[in-house]
Design an enzyme around this catalytic site. Sequence first.
Site, PDB file in Angstrom:
ATOM      1  N   LEU A   1      39.541  49.192  51.491  1.00  0.00           N
ATOM      2  CA  LEU A   1      39.438  48.054  50.580  1.00  0.00           C
ATOM      3  C   LEU A   1      40.374  46.949  51.054  1.00  0.00           C
ATOM      4  O   LEU A   1      41.410  47.226  51.660  1.00  0.00           O
ATOM      5  CB  LEU A   1      39.838  48.462  49.155  1.00  0.00           C
ATOM      6  CG  LEU A   1      38.891  49.386  48.379  1.00  0.00           C
ATOM      7  CD1 LEU A   1      39.479  49.707  47.020  1.00  0.00           C
ATOM      8  CD2 LEU A   1      37.511  48.759  48.230  1.00  0.00           C
ATOM      9  N   ASP A   2      40.013  45.704  50.753  1.00  0.00           N
ATOM     10  CA  ASP A   2      40.883  44.580  51.071  1.00  0.00           C
ATOM     11  C   ASP A   2      42.172  44.663  50.263  1.00  0.00           C
ATOM     12  O   ASP A   2      42.231  45.326  49.220  1.00  0.00           O
ATOM     13  CB  ASP A   2      40.187  43.254  50.768  1.00  0.00           C
ATOM     14  CG  ASP A   2      38.924  43.058  51.583  1.00  0.00           C
ATOM     15  OD1 ASP A   2      38.820  43.655  52.669  1.00  0.00           O
ATOM     16  OD2 ASP A   2      38.034  42.317  51.129  1.00  0.00           O
ATOM     17  N   ILE A   3      43.180  43.946  50.691  1.00  0.00           N
ATOM     18  CA  ILE A   3      44.489  43.984  50.040  1.00  0.00           C
ATOM     19  C   ILE A   3      44.414  43.533  48.579  1.00  0.00           C
ATOM     20  O   ILE A   3      45.161  44.026  47.724  1.00  0.00           O
ATOM     21  CB  ILE A   3      45.514  43.137  50.829  1.00  0.00           C
ATOM     22  CG1 ILE A   3      46.934  43.349  50.286  1.00  0.00           C
ATOM     23  CG2 ILE A   3      45.118  41.655  50.823  1.00  0.00           C
ATOM     24  CD1 ILE A   3      48.007  42.727  51.151  1.00  0.00           C
TER      25      ILE A   3
END
Length: 236
Positions: free
Chosen positions: A104-106
């Site tokens: 997942l993205d930050i």
Amino acid sequence: MKFPCRLEKFLSHVAEMPRSKVKINIKKGLVTVNGNVVKKGDIQVTPADHITFDGNRLEYLGLRYYMLNKPQGYVCANSDELHPTVFDLIEEPNLKDFHVAGRLDIDTTGLVLLTNDGDWSHQITSPKKQKFKTYVLESRDELTEEALTQLEQGVELHGERQATLPAKAELIDKFALRLSICEGKYHQVKRMLAAVGNQVVELHRENIAGIELDPTLAKGEYRPLTDEEISIINAN
């Protein structure tokens, strides 16, 4: 870790000890295998062997699987110089062989799966397997029926030659959508919304290939997967 393996490798992995230190401790006579002091690190061992270091038994913990409710601000990497990683939230021994099955993205929250079972995670991440991942998103602009139809049929992403595969879209309210996709392109959900003239404001993943995020897990909390959850991946 594959077995049988060299004693040096076993000690380095299970005791989380540098190979150079492993060799020194073996020469000091601090390591036993099945009750016998061993002075060479190249012998082959298996999890069935009784291995001790300095009087304490070392056991291989085997294949393990965890789910994490990822908060914002953490990256899905084993290490990062700039940001904390999801592994900073996992208080378990021997994690160096672990990886994230579906990153997942930050700034994206929600379900993350972590394991040391490469074959199992391949079932999730391989494009050929087409495992659906479900996200709940909030959008900048109102979501239209036309946009939902486009997302379900597939949209052309900037820089991509082919349209996305068919998705599943469920309108929650005017600015919220549940979207299920079976690909894992870079920033895919955000780019899909951009392709229909909208923008993602918040993004949360709630399901991977039939494994639901445990609603009792607060952000930053994790737990082992159940046997049933583990088996879902191979069954689907």
